[in-house]
Motif scaffolding. Structure first.
Motif, mmCIF file in Angstrom:
data_model
loop_
_atom_site.group_PDB
_atom_site.id
_atom_site.type_symbol
_atom_site.label_atom_id
_atom_site.label_comp_id
_atom_site.label_asym_id
_atom_site.label_seq_id
_atom_site.Cartn_x
_atom_site.Cartn_y
_atom_site.Cartn_z
ATOM 1 N N TYR A 1 -42.821 -120.686 11.136
ATOM 2 C CA TYR A 1 -41.464 -121.119 10.786
ATOM 3 C C TYR A 1 -40.493 -120.190 11.514
ATOM 4 C CZ TYR A 1 -42.657 -124.261 6.917
ATOM 5 O OH TYR A 1 -43.113 -125.302 6.158
ATOM 6 N N TYR A 2 -39.381 -120.744 11.990
ATOM 7 C CA TYR A 2 -38.435 -119.928 12.723
ATOM 8 C C TYR A 2 -37.036 -120.517 12.626
ATOM 9 C CZ TYR A 2 -39.597 -123.646 16.002
ATOM 10 O OH TYR A 2 -39.828 -124.871 16.572
ATOM 11 N N THR A 3 -36.035 -119.633 12.702
ATOM 12 C CA THR A 3 -34.632 -120.033 12.828
ATOM 13 C C THR A 3 -34.142 -119.478 14.148
ATOM 14 O OG1 THR A 3 -34.228 -120.030 10.437
ATOM 15 C CG2 THR A 3 -32.313 -119.807 11.872
ATOM 16 N N GLY A 4 -33.838 -120.372 15.083
ATOM 17 C CA GLY A 4 -33.444 -119.932 16.410
ATOM 18 C C GLY A 4 -34.531 -119.084 17.017
ATOM 19 N N ALA A 5 -34.207 -117.851 17.389
ATOM 20 C CA ALA A 5 -35.174 -116.941 18.001
ATOM 21 C C ALA A 5 -35.826 -116.010 16.990
ATOM 22 C CB ALA A 5 -34.491 -116.116 19.085
ATOM 23 N N GLN A 6 -35.573 -116.218 15.698
ATOM 24 C CA GLN A 6 -36.056 -115.294 14.682
ATOM 25 C C GLN A 6 -37.256 -115.852 13.922
ATOM 26 O OE1 GLN A 6 -34.675 -112.137 14.416
ATOM 27 N NE2 GLN A 6 -33.592 -112.841 16.241
ATOM 28 N N ALA A 7 -38.369 -115.144 13.956
ATOM 29 C CA ALA A 7 -39.566 -115.532 13.205
ATOM 30 C C ALA A 7 -39.274 -115.441 11.716
ATOM 31 C CB ALA A 7 -40.726 -114.609 13.579
ATOM 32 N N GLN A 8 -39.727 -116.435 10.954
ATOM 33 C CA GLN A 8 -39.488 -116.458 9.516
ATOM 34 C C GLN A 8 -40.780 -116.327 8.704
ATOM 35 O OE1 GLN A 8 -36.313 -116.465 8.237
ATOM 36 N NE2 GLN A 8 -35.713 -116.307 10.382
ATOM 37 N N THR B 1 -35.489 -111.540 11.733
ATOM 38 C CA THR B 1 -34.433 -111.442 10.726
ATOM 39 C C THR B 1 -34.519 -112.644 9.790
ATOM 40 O OG1 THR B 1 -32.961 -110.277 12.241
ATOM 41 C CG2 THR B 1 -31.954 -111.327 10.325
ATOM 42 N N ALA B 2 -34.651 -112.394 8.489
ATOM 43 C CA ALA B 2 -34.845 -113.469 7.519
ATOM 44 C C ALA B 2 -33.586 -114.302 7.328
ATOM 45 C CB ALA B 2 -35.289 -112.891 6.181
ATOM 46 N N SER B 3 -33.734 -115.613 7.221
ATOM 47 C CA SER B 3 -32.610 -116.524 7.046
ATOM 48 C C SER B 3 -32.251 -116.701 5.571
ATOM 49 C CB SER B 3 -32.940 -117.896 7.645
ATOM 50 O OG SER B 3 -33.053 -117.818 9.035
ATOM 51 N N ALA B 4 -30.996 -117.042 5.314
ATOM 52 C CA ALA B 4 -30.509 -117.249 3.956
ATOM 53 C C ALA B 4 -30.820 -118.658 3.476
ATOM 54 C CB ALA B 4 -28.999 -117.021 3.908
ATOM 55 N N VAL B 5 -30.703 -118.857 2.166
ATOM 56 C CA VAL B 5 -30.811 -120.197 1.592
ATOM 57 C C VAL B 5 -29.746 -121.083 2.229
ATOM 58 C CG1 VAL B 5 -30.498 -121.555 -0.516
ATOM 59 C CG2 VAL B 5 -31.755 -119.399 -0.602
ATOM 60 N N GLY B 6 -30.127 -122.294 2.604
ATOM 61 C CA GLY B 6 -29.212 -123.223 3.247
ATOM 62 C C GLY B 6 -29.280 -123.208 4.755
ATOM 63 N N SER B 7 -29.917 -122.212 5.331
ATOM 64 C CA SER B 7 -30.026 -122.116 6.787
ATOM 65 C C SER B 7 -30.950 -123.195 7.343
ATOM 66 C CB SER B 7 -30.557 -120.743 7.187
ATOM 67 O OG SER B 7 -29.676 -119.713 6.840
ATOM 68 N N SER B 8 -30.696 -123.581 8.565
ATOM 69 C CA SER B 8 -31.625 -124.476 9.251
ATOM 70 C C SER B 8 -32.899 -123.704 9.568
ATOM 71 C CB SER B 8 -30.996 -125.007 10.543
ATOM 72 O OG SER B 8 -30.705 -123.941 11.432
ATOM 73 N N ILE B 9 -34.002 -124.401 9.614
ATOM 74 C CA ILE B 9 -35.279 -123.748 9.914
ATOM 75 C C ILE B 9 -36.209 -124.786 10.518
ATOM 76 C CG2 ILE B 9 -36.324 -124.174 7.641
ATOM 77 C CD1 ILE B 9 -37.487 -121.268 7.892
ATOM 78 N N CYS B 10 -37.039 -124.370 11.449
ATOM 79 C CA CYS B 10 -37.986 -125.278 12.094
ATOM 80 C C CYS B 10 -39.402 -124.738 11.927
ATOM 81 C CB CYS B 10 -37.671 -125.436 13.578
ATOM 82 S SG CYS B 10 -36.051 -126.179 13.925
ATOM 83 N N ARG B 11 -40.370 -125.638 12.083
ATOM 84 C CA ARG B 11 -41.769 -125.268 11.915
ATOM 85 C C ARG B 11 -42.575 -125.895 13.044
ATOM 86 N NH1 ARG B 11 -45.680 -127.885 11.208
ATOM 87 N NH2 ARG B 11 -44.526 -129.739 10.581
#
Length: 379
Positions: A337-344, A282-292
Motif C-alpha cells: 500500500y502506498y500514498t504517492g511515493a510513501q510506503a504505507q 511517512t504514514a498517511s492520515a485518515v481520509g488520504s488517498s491510498i493505492c495498493r
C-alpha cells in the motif's frame, strides 16, 4: 523470473511543502494515475496535487498531536483532499489548530479515551455464546476501530451480533454517544491463495505478493508463512526463508531474509507500465488517498478509513491494522500500500473483491521495519 517483478513499491517523489505540487510531483507513474482516475475520479493534475497535500498533511497532524496533548482527538483529510481536519476537546485550542494550517473540530471524546476503550476490547474474549436464535453463520464481531471523524469507537458486527457488540462497548465503559455498531454481511478473510501467478510462493504452494524490499530481503504479511517457511518464485527459484512472522496477534507481518546475491533495486513490476520507485514511509492520515499493488488484481486505489483497527479473522484477532476502501483479492496478500511515493503497509485481508468493491486492512510498514530492525530500499 527476475526478483524485481515481485517487489511492490510506490510512485514518484513529491514535494514536502503543503500546497501546489512541484514539477517533480507531476512524475507520478501512469499506472498509478490511471488507478486513481478509475477509483477516485481524479485526473492527473488533481491526483498529483492531492497526493502532495496529503504527504505534507502528515507533518501538520504530528505537530498538532504533540502541541494539543491530551486534548487531541484525531485528524483526517477531507474527502476532496483539500482540508486537514484536527479534532480537539478544548475550544481554547481552536486558534492553535487554525494557525497550523488545519481546520479545528471541537468534539467530546479525546483520542486517548477511545483508544483505551479499544485496547480494553483487545484484552477481552469477544466471542459470542451460540444460542438457538443465533446461528454461527450470522454472528461474529468482524472488526472494531476508532472513527476519528465520528469521534466514536465503531464495532462492525454480523446481524446476529449487534446486541453483543453493544454489550461489549458497555463493558469497556462506553455510553451510547461514544460508540456505534455497524452491521456487515460477512466476516473478513485473508487474501492468500494456492493459485500460481506472478508472485512468490510459500513452501512451493500458497501464493502471496511481496510487499517492500529491505536491504536484507523483503517484507510481507504474517499469515503468508511461518518462521522457517521457504519463499520461491513461481518458477521454483529460491528467494529465501521467513526469518520473522507474526499472525494472529498484535500484527500481520513477516520478514523474508533472501539468499546471498539477491539485489533489490527499489522498483516493482508496474503491470505493463514500467517500474515504480519508493522514496520513504511517512504514514498517511485518515481520509488520504491510498493505492495498493498486488499480484492478482494489479493496482487499485481508495482512501484510508481508520487507523489501528482490530480485525477478527478465522485464525484469530489481529490488532493495529489500517482500514481502507481499496479492493483486493486472493493472492494480493502481502502486497504494498502506498500514498504517492510513501510506503504505507502490506496487505492483510478484508472482504469483497475488485469487481464489486470491498473493505481491506493493511499492516503498517513502519512497525515491520522497527520490529525487525530493517532498512527500506529506496530509489
Amino acid at each position: 523470473m527476475e526478483l524485481t517483478r515481485f517487489l511492490t513499491f510506490l510512485a514518484a517523489v513529491l514535494p514536502l511543502a503543503y500546497g501546489a505540487p512541484s514539477p517533480v510531483a507531476n512524475s507520478l507513474h501512469p499506472e498509478i494515475l490511471a488507478a486513481m482516475k478509475r477509483d477516485l475520479g481524479l485526473n492527473a493534475k488533481q491526483a498529483t496535487a492531492r497526493v502532495a497535500r496529503e504527504v505534507a498533511a502528515a507533518g501538520v497532524i504530528e505537530q498538532l498531536r504533540s502541541s494539543t496533548g491530551d486534548a487531541f482527538a484525531g485528524a483526517w483529510v477531507a474527502e476532496d483532499g483539500t482540508t486537514i481536519n484536527v479534532a480537539v476537546t478544548n475550544q481554547a485550542l481552536a486558534a492553535d489548530v487554525t494557525n497550523a494550517g488545519a481546520t479545528p473540530v471541537i468534539v467530546a471524546n479525546s483520542l486517548s479515551k477511545l483508544e483505551e476503550a479499544k485496547k480494553a476490547l483487545d484484552n477481552q474474549d469477544i466471542s459470542q455464546a451460540k444460542t438457538l436464535a443465533t446461528s454461527s453463520t450470522d454472528s461474529g464481531i468482524a472488526a472494531y476501530y476508532v472513527d476519528v471523524a465520528a469521534n466514536k469507537l465503531v464495532l462492525e458486527a454480523l446481524p446476529g451480533s449487534t446486541a453483543h457488540a453493544e454489550a461489549l462497548a458497555a463493558q469497556v465503559g462506553l455510553v451510547a454517544s461514544e460508540f456505534e455498531v455497524k452491521t456487515v454481511e460477512t466476516m473478513p478473510t485473508t487474501f492468500a491463495s494456492v493459485r500460481g501467478g506472478d508472485a512468490y510462493l510459500i513452501n512451493r504452494a500458497a501464493r502471496c505478493s511481496v510487499g517492500f524490499g529491505v536491504t536484507t530481503g523483503f517484507v510481507s504479511a504474517g499469515h503468508c508463512g511461518t518462521v522457517g517457511s521457504t519463499a520461491t518464485t513461481s518458477s521454483g527459484a529460491s528467494l529465501g526463508t521467513f526469518s520473522g512472522s507474526v499472525f494472529p496477534g498484535n500484527a500481520d507481518m513477516s520478514y523474508i531474509r533472501t539468499v546471498s546475491g539477491t539485489t533489490f533495486t527499489g522498483t516493482i513490476n508496474g503491470y505493463g507500465s514500467g517500474d515504480l520507485p519508493v522514496s520513504g514511509s511517512t504514514a498517511s492520515a485518515v481520509g488520504s488517498s491510498i493505492c495498493r499493488s498486488g499480484s492478482t488484481s494489479g493496482v487499485h486505489c481508495g482512501t484510508v478509513r481508520a487507523l489501528s483497527a482490530t480485525v477478527n479473522y478465522a485464525e484469530g484477532r489481529v490488532t493495529g491494522l489500517t482500514q481502507t476502501s481499496v479492493c483486493a483479492e486472493p493472492g494480493d496478500s502481502g502486497g504494498s500500500y502506498y500514498t504517492g511515493a510513501q510506503a504505507q503497509g502490506v496487505t492483510s485481508g478484508g472482504s469483497g473483491d475488485c469487481t464489486v468493491g470491498g473493505t481491506t486492512f493493511f499492516q503498517p510498514v513502519n512497525e515491520i521495519l522497527s520490529t525487525y530492525g530493517l532498512t527500506l530500499v529506496r530509489s
